[in-house]
Design a protein around this motif. Structure first.
Motif, PDB file in Angstrom:
ATOM      1  N   GLY A 182      -4.313  -9.074   1.808  1.00  0.00           N
ATOM      2  CA  GLY A 182      -4.531  -7.666   2.120  1.00  0.00           C
ATOM      3  C   GLY A 182      -3.579  -7.105   3.148  1.00  0.00           C
ATOM      4  O   GLY A 182      -3.592  -5.897   3.422  1.00  0.00           O
ATOM      5  N   CYS A 225       0.955   5.484   0.235  1.00  0.00           N
ATOM      6  CA  CYS A 225       0.210   6.670   0.655  1.00  0.00           C
ATOM      7  C   CYS A 225       0.632   7.835  -0.233  1.00  0.00           C
ATOM      8  O   CYS A 225       1.761   8.345  -0.111  1.00  0.00           O
ATOM      9  CB  CYS A 225       0.496   6.983   2.127  1.00  0.00           C
ATOM     10  SG  CYS A 225      -0.335   8.470   2.736  1.00  0.00           S
ATOM     11  N   ARG A 264      -4.923  -5.818   6.941  1.00  0.00           N
ATOM     12  CA  ARG A 264      -5.661  -5.169   5.864  1.00  0.00           C
ATOM     13  C   ARG A 264      -6.321  -3.875   6.359  1.00  0.00           C
ATOM     14  O   ARG A 264      -7.048  -3.877   7.356  1.00  0.00           O
ATOM     15  CB  ARG A 264      -6.728  -6.109   5.325  1.00  0.00           C
ATOM     16  CG  ARG A 264      -7.469  -5.624   4.096  1.00  0.00           C
ATOM     17  CD  ARG A 264      -8.639  -6.560   3.789  1.00  0.00           C
ATOM     18  NE  ARG A 264      -8.218  -7.946   3.686  1.00  0.00           N
ATOM     19  CZ  ARG A 264      -7.876  -8.552   2.556  1.00  0.00           C
ATOM     20  NH1 ARG A 264      -7.911  -7.864   1.419  1.00  0.00           N
ATOM     21  NH2 ARG A 264      -7.521  -9.816   2.554  1.00  0.00           N
ATOM     22  N   ASP A 265      -6.038  -2.778   5.689  1.00  0.00           N
ATOM     23  CA  ASP A 265      -6.683  -1.474   5.947  1.00  0.00           C
ATOM     24  C   ASP A 265      -6.453  -0.960   7.362  1.00  0.00           C
ATOM     25  O   ASP A 265      -7.313  -0.282   7.934  1.00  0.00           O
ATOM     26  CB  ASP A 265      -8.188  -1.555   5.669  1.00  0.00           C
ATOM     27  CG  ASP A 265      -8.490  -1.904   4.219  1.00  0.00           C
ATOM     28  OD1 ASP A 265      -7.696  -1.496   3.339  1.00  0.00           O
ATOM     29  OD2 ASP A 265      -9.500  -2.595   3.971  1.00  0.00           O
ATOM     30  N   LYS A 266      -5.286  -1.284   7.947  1.00  0.00           N
ATOM     31  CA  LYS A 266      -4.998  -0.840   9.303  1.00  0.00           C
ATOM     32  C   LYS A 266      -3.646  -0.139   9.367  1.00  0.00           C
ATOM     33  O   LYS A 266      -2.719  -0.419   8.591  1.00  0.00           O
ATOM     34  CB  LYS A 266      -4.992  -2.018  10.287  1.00  0.00           C
ATOM     35  CG  LYS A 266      -6.335  -2.717  10.453  1.00  0.00           C
ATOM     36  CD  LYS A 266      -7.363  -1.809  11.104  1.00  0.00           C
ATOM     37  CE  LYS A 266      -8.680  -2.533  11.313  1.00  0.00           C
ATOM     38  NZ  LYS A 266      -9.706  -1.643  11.920  1.00  0.00           N
ATOM     39  N   TRP A 312       0.853  -1.188   0.000  1.00  0.00           N
ATOM     40  CA  TRP A 312       0.000   0.000   0.000  1.00  0.00           C
ATOM     41  C   TRP A 312       0.884   1.231   0.000  1.00  0.00           C
ATOM     42  O   TRP A 312       1.867   1.315   0.734  1.00  0.00           O
ATOM     43  CB  TRP A 312      -0.898   0.013   1.242  1.00  0.00           C
ATOM     44  CG  TRP A 312      -1.638   1.306   1.438  1.00  0.00           C
ATOM     45  CD1 TRP A 312      -2.716   1.739   0.757  1.00  0.00           C
ATOM     46  CD2 TRP A 312      -1.321   2.331   2.387  1.00  0.00           C
ATOM     47  NE1 TRP A 312      -3.113   2.962   1.207  1.00  0.00           N
ATOM     48  CE2 TRP A 312      -2.275   3.356   2.214  1.00  0.00           C
ATOM     49  CE3 TRP A 312      -0.338   2.494   3.356  1.00  0.00           C
ATOM     50  CZ2 TRP A 312      -2.271   4.513   2.984  1.00  0.00           C
ATOM     51  CZ3 TRP A 312      -0.318   3.650   4.124  1.00  0.00           C
ATOM     52  CH2 TRP A 312      -1.286   4.652   3.939  1.00  0.00           C
ATOM     53  N   ALA A 329       1.605   1.161   8.446  1.00  0.00           N
ATOM     54  CA  ALA A 329       0.883   0.055   7.833  1.00  0.00           C
ATOM     55  C   ALA A 329       1.724  -1.219   7.870  1.00  0.00           C
ATOM     56  O   ALA A 329       1.205  -2.320   8.060  1.00  0.00           O
ATOM     57  CB  ALA A 329       0.518   0.402   6.393  1.00  0.00           C
ATOM     58  N   SER A 376      -7.812   2.797  11.751  1.00  0.00           N
ATOM     59  CA  SER A 376      -8.218   2.591  10.359  1.00  0.00           C
ATOM     60  C   SER A 376      -7.227   3.233   9.393  1.00  0.00           C
ATOM     61  O   SER A 376      -6.753   4.352   9.616  1.00  0.00           O
ATOM     62  CB  SER A 376      -9.617   3.177  10.146  1.00  0.00           C
ATOM     63  OG  SER A 376      -9.973   3.121   8.787  1.00  0.00           O
ATOM     64  N   ARG A 377      -6.930   2.503   8.318  1.00  0.00           N
ATOM     65  CA  ARG A 377      -6.039   3.033   7.267  1.00  0.00           C
ATOM     66  C   ARG A 377      -6.907   3.801   6.274  1.00  0.00           C
ATOM     67  O   ARG A 377      -7.215   3.336   5.173  1.00  0.00           O
ATOM     68  CB  ARG A 377      -5.292   1.902   6.591  1.00  0.00           C
ATOM     69  CG  ARG A 377      -4.118   2.370   5.726  1.00  0.00           C
ATOM     70  CD  ARG A 377      -3.253   1.211   5.353  1.00  0.00           C
ATOM     71  NE  ARG A 377      -3.859   0.361   4.332  1.00  0.00           N
ATOM     72  CZ  ARG A 377      -3.415  -0.847   4.006  1.00  0.00           C
ATOM     73  NH1 ARG A 377      -2.393  -1.370   4.668  1.00  0.00           N
ATOM     74  NH2 ARG A 377      -4.014  -1.555   3.068  1.00  0.00           N
ATOM     75  N   SER A 378      -7.278   4.975   6.683  1.00  0.00           N
ATOM     76  CA  SER A 378      -8.163   5.817   5.885  1.00  0.00           C
ATOM     77  C   SER A 378      -7.568   7.215   5.816  1.00  0.00           C
ATOM     78  O   SER A 378      -6.500   7.491   6.383  1.00  0.00           O
ATOM     79  CB  SER A 378      -9.550   5.862   6.522  1.00  0.00           C
ATOM     80  OG  SER A 378      -9.468   6.403   7.833  1.00  0.00           O
TER      81      SER A 378
END
Length: 803
Positions: free
Chosen positions: A719, A14, A491-493, A12, A485, A447-449
């Motif tokens: 993920g 950023c 996943r997504d964290k 992932w 991350a 959360s990975r947002s």
């Protein structure tokens, strides 16, 4: 053939352009807490709720801000203090080994101590002078005159009768004693024995006179004893009257000093102490004491705790929660003869008393490592009584120690620990669940947002502002988020262990200060910091790969081998984890021993690994679906492994290796696998997936890549991937691959290129499929394992009929 994962799914990224700032100077530093809403709510409830036994256990990994959050919440809530009292110990004149507790309103302790010391000075310096003053002397003379008159009234008739009988009383000294004697009286002069003998010799006194005197003296001697006793009684009564006058005068004088103290400090403990002190003063009037002993030394106050004059509850953070630091102590002296018992002046209090009416914050691990500390805290919470010198502190040679009166206390404990410590206490101590009813669980992930990445920026802005670090460019914040991350590996964290992110940020700022970066920390500084951090702790990893390269450790990364597979494992070095390949081999032959785990037989297998190994037999029965028992002897081993192993992430590799040995179909050595299996053949998620992939990549790079190899991972971990950029680049160029599988059949097809096969409507596998071959081989092994040729013939015949 299963397709490998595309490169864009291996890491992932950023994008810095998506961040709404240029540098952290454009952001407001984070105020408040980071992604721990549920934990904060539980913690606030534990602080604000007044119900009993609402002590709090803050559970979470180190680095998630547990201690700083607890302190900040306590500061924000600022609960009011319902107990604000000073505590002091004074001497108990009736039980000298049990000092008496005096509790006073906040600030009253010092005033009480000052008043008692003024009283002691008065007793020591002024009382004796006042008791020898004119009033006392006048009273003394009056009593003496009255006593003398009464004595004369007793002795005068006796003396007159003596004179009438020609006798008188004289005082005679015999050694150290003085005695009253009755002797003859002649011409107004008493006659002693020598004079009487001379007069008799001169004929001036007759024997008759001497006999009369002797007879009379015997009679008067009896009366002398009675008179003497009566006189003595009068003088004793006179002394008592004088002592009573002195005591009453002293009592009046002491009352003038103690009454104001009683009015100011109106408590039963003060009243009782002053009463006993006055009685002790009166008992010591006129008593001669040994040199160096001052009875007024006991007329003092030892303040062991002074409450702060504030409306806020005290908050005590105890970093070294030893038994003495928590409870307090009583200092003892030593002489050549042994220990000397202390007294109330040697008592000192600890954290449990300082936290009275408030909160005591401790690390659970620190508390549990101090002998006796945990039981002392639990006992105090349960009884609400603080014993400064509990029985376990009294060593055999100090059994004569004092026992201060227990102190009523009420405080709340906030313990900080991890999940392991929490479950240990919950299982081992029945009081734990009753006393620690509130659990504040700190999550180690967020959360990975966009919001999570923005939170990273705000956290870094706060660190930079607090520690005067240079501003962080948004590329640096993006790099930190990517590292977060990687640490989370889910996943997504993103990781919420911001202490680790802060350490990376500080070192990146240090690197930026050494070069001309325009006063900013850039992404390259963060990347270099991560590399430096790993390099400092990767000695074991470097040695391992060196031994692979020189052939000391045998790892094959090219070709195909039957009954051999590259599994993957991890090692930890502090906070960092490194992956490495592990060569697993299997052999198989007809027999009835089943599958033998060499590690387990050598007592090198952990419980989880043993469980995963036992699943192999169930899975093999499920896959082969035979109508007879599996009859073979197989062994599995981790080659060149000389320490204990645990975990079930190699069970997928073991299954592939075992089936390879059974079918004699070789496995690709340029492919490694990690994944746990269940009895239905599903490949299940494992930990350390990134490190394992990178570990095999490094080994393959050292030995030479085939250009087609890679790693098989569970689909559930796809993920979680955050691979190193160089690994991602190799995958993008087709030099390395990552396959995500959901079943062991998919993994076998990658390893062998042979279809695994599926059961048809008759319950059979295709003849040339891998599982079909395995089923046929299992049948052959079963036939060879029969106990007699006749049974073998019957089995063959029966098999022909069934066909």
């Amino acid at each position: 053939m299963l397709d490998h994962l595309p490169a864009d799914q291996l890491r992932w990224t950023c994008p810095p352009d998506a961040l709404p700032f240029e540098t952290t100077e454009d952001m407001a530093p984070l105020e408040g807490f980071v992604g721990q809403d549920a934990a904060i709510e539980a913690l606030r409830f534990g602080i604000e709720c007044a119900a009993p036994e609402q002590n709090v256990f803050v559970r979470g990994l180190t680095g998630t801000g547990r201690m700083s959050t607890v302190k900040k919440v306590l500061e924000e809530v600022a609960p009011a203090c319902s107990i604000g009292r000073d505590h002091a110990y004074v001497h108990d004149f009736k039980a000298i080994d049990r000092p008496r507790l005096v509790a006073l309103p906040a600030g009253g302790g010092r005033a009480f101590k000052r008043h008692v010391r003024e009283l002691a000075r008065f007793v020591r310096e002024d009382l004796s002078k006042l008791l020898t003053g004119e009033t006392i002397q006048t009273e003394r003379h009056r009593i003496e005159e009255e006593t003398e008159a009464e004595v004369q009234a007793i002795t005068r008739p006796f003396e007159e009768d003596l004179r009438a009988a020609g006798l008188t009383m004289v005082q005679q000294t015999q050694g150290q004693a003085v005695q009253t004697a009755i002797v003859p009286l002649r011409e107004g002069q008493p006659l002693n024995a020598e004079t009487l003998a001379e007069l008799r010799g001169a004929g001036q006194v007759t024997d008759g006179e001497i006999a009369a005197w002797t007879a009379a003296r015997k009679e008067f001697a009896k009366r002398l004893g009675e008179v003497s006793r009566a006189v003595q009684d009068k003088r004793v009564e006179s002394g008592k009257q004088m002592l009573l006058v002195i005591e009453e005068t002293a009592r009046d004088l002491l009352a003038q000093r103690t009454d104001p103290i009683r009015r100011v400090h109106d408590t039963a403990a003060v009243e009782s102490f002053l009463d006993d002190l006055v009685e002790d003063v009166l008992e010591n009037l006129g008593v001669e004491h040994p040199a160096g002993f001052d009875p007024t030394s006991m007329y003092d106050v030892n303040i062991v705790h002074e409450a702060e004059r504030t409306d806020r509850s005290p908050v005590v953070v105890e970093t070294t929660p030893s038994l003495v630091k928590l409870l307090g102590s009583v200092e003892t002296g030593w002489t050549p003869q042994g220990p000397v018992r202390g007294d109330f002046r040697n008592i000192s209090a600890g954290s449990l008393l300082r936290a009275n009416g408030g909160f005591l914050v401790m690390e659970a691990q620190d508390l549990l490592t101090e002998p006796g500390a945990w039981r002392a805290v639990v006992r105090t919470l349960r009884t609400r009584q603080l014993e400064i010198v509990p029985q376990e502190l009294a060593a055999p040679y100090l059994r004569a120690t004092i026992k201060p009166e227990p102190i009523p206390v009420s405080f709340r404990v906030i313990l900080i620990g991890d999940a392991t410590t929490f479950h240990l206490l919950d299982r081992a101590d029945p009081d734990f669940g009753d006393l620690f009813k509130i659990l504040a669980d700190f999550d180690h992930e967020i959360s990975r947002s966009e919001g999570g990445v923005a939170m990273y920026g705000a956290v870094v802005a706060r660190i930079a502002a607090q520690e005067n670090l240079p501003a962080f460019d948004r590329t640096a914040v993006a790099a930190l988020a990517e590292h977060g991350a990687r640490i989370a590996a889910r996943r997504d964290k993103l990781t919420a262990r911001f202490s680790r992110i802060a350490d990376i940020a500080r070192e990146a700022a240090f690197l930026a200060s050494r070069r001309d970066s325009g006063g900013r920390v850039l992404a390259e500084d963060v990347v270099e910091t991560v590399q430096r951090t790993k390099a400092r702790a990767n000695l074991a990893s470097r040695r391992f790969h060196s031994m692979i390269a020189d052939g000391t450790i045998v790892i094959e990364t090219q070709g195909r081998v039957t009954g051999q597979v590259n599994g993957l494992a991890v090692i930890k070095a502090g906070m960092l984890t490194y992956g490495f390949p592990a060569r697993i081999t299997a052999t198989i032959a007809p027999g009835n021993a089943g599958i033998i785990d060499i590690e387990g037989s050598s007592a090198l297998s952990g419980q989880i690994h043993t469980k995963g190994f036992h699943i192999l037999g169930g899975l093999l029965r499920h896959l082969l679906h035979t109508d007879h028992a599996l009859a073979f002897s197989a062994s599995l081993a981790f080659e060149q492994s000389y320490g204990g192993i645990d975990g079930d992430s190699a069970s997928g590799a073991e299954m592939c290796c075992l089936l390879s040995a059974l079918t004699e179909i070789p496995l690709r050595q340029d492919v490694a696998i990690t994944g746990a299996i269940d009895q239905h053949g599903r490949i299940q998620a494992i930990g350390g997936v990134n490190e394992k992939i990178e570990g095999f990549y490094d080994a393959a790079a050292a030995l030479g890549m085939s250009g087609a190899g890679g790693v098989i991972i569970p689909e559930a971990n796809a993920g979680d991937l955050m691979l190193r950029p160089d690994v991602v680049e190799a995958c993008a160029e087709g030099r390395f691959h990552v396959w995500a599988v959901s079943t062991v059949q998919e993994a076998l097809e990658v390893f062998t290129g042979v279809p695994a096969g599926e059961l048809d409507e008759n319950g059979d596998y295709p003849e040339n499929s891998l599982l079909g071959i395995a089923r046929t081989r299992a049948h052959v092994f079963w036939e060879r394992s029969l106990t007699s040729p006749q049974a073998h013939s019957r089995t063959i015949g029966g098999g022909a009929e069934n066909d």
